[in-house]
Design an enzyme around this catalytic site. Sequence first.
Site, short mmCIF file in Angstrom:
data_model
loop_
_atom_site.label_atom_id
_atom_site.label_comp_id
_atom_site.label_asym_id
_atom_site.label_seq_id
_atom_site.Cartn_x
_atom_site.Cartn_y
_atom_site.Cartn_z
N TYR A 85 0.68 -1.12 0.07
CA TYR A 85 -0.11 -0.01 -0.05
C TYR A 85 0.85 1.28 -0.75
CZ TYR A 85 -4.04 -2.73 1.09
OH TYR A 85 -5.20 -3.84 0.93
N GLU A 86 0.61 2.34 -0.35
CA GLU A 86 1.77 3.35 -0.81
C GLU A 86 1.52 4.27 0.54
OE1 GLU A 86 -0.81 6.85 -2.76
OE2 GLU A 86 -2.02 5.41 -3.15
N SER A 87 0.96 3.33 1.13
CA SER A 87 1.62 4.52 3.11
C SER A 87 2.62 4.36 3.57
CB SER A 87 0.00 4.54 3.71
OG SER A 87 -0.19 2.47 3.52
N GLY A 88 2.87 2.62 2.59
CA GLY A 88 4.52 2.24 2.71
C GLY A 88 4.26 1.21 3.60
N GLY A 135 -1.95 7.86 -5.43
CA GLY A 135 -0.04 7.25 -6.30
C GLY A 135 -0.95 6.09 -7.91
#
Length: 245
Positions: free
Chosen positions: A41-44, A122
């Site tokens: 996920y783009e949150s890391g 993203g």
Amino acid sequence: MTVNAARALSGSRTCFVGIGLPSAAANLARRTSEPDLVLIYESGTLGSKPSRLPLSIGDGELAATADAVVSVPEIFNYWLQAGRIDVGFLGAAQVDRFANINTTVIDRGPGRSEGRLPGAGGAPEIAASCGKVLMVLRHSRRNFVEKLDFVTTVGHGSGPGDRARLGLLGEGPVAVITDLGVLRPDPETAELVLTEIHPGVTVPQVIEATGWKLRIADTVGVTEPPTQAELAALRALKSGGDTRA
């Protein structure tokens, strides 16, 4: 729709997951046919294994169940833009015949203010750099439009060669899975073609729900109905139940 979207991840190793319907499909795939699928996920978060459907990319469940949590710049610069992720899974508010996406703004007509949407997130980078892209959304003339109100994310641009001209690394969208069937880009024109319908759906239904003159494959297949195991896993995800081994 969700079951067929999950099946589309067969054979994939890593998936960059959009929130909402893509997240439901990716998590279902991990619980059924692809238990080793790494969800990013783009949150890391790398290798998240949520016990329920996450509410957003910032849901603590994603970090709590991840193999690792890294910075957002590392996710994008090292993992995504370097071409290290097999599949990107996206949703959309609007899609056109070349699988370009709008998630930014909707024109609501004369005298009305524009409708604001969540925005790009993203998605542009996911569509640009993942090995391939899958999309999932509900099928209606409101969603499948002749012309996007705003181009948030490039799918196949205006046709063959556009991705290469723009320097986009990945193959781009390879399938759009809806609640009526599956559309895939024509190898020569890059235009979406109806290749499969779900049980009980008719081709005229899909044509009527599409805002352009939809191309139909010479032979339109019918998708396999969901199995009891797939339905049970999906229901457990939606209810917050944990069926992990």
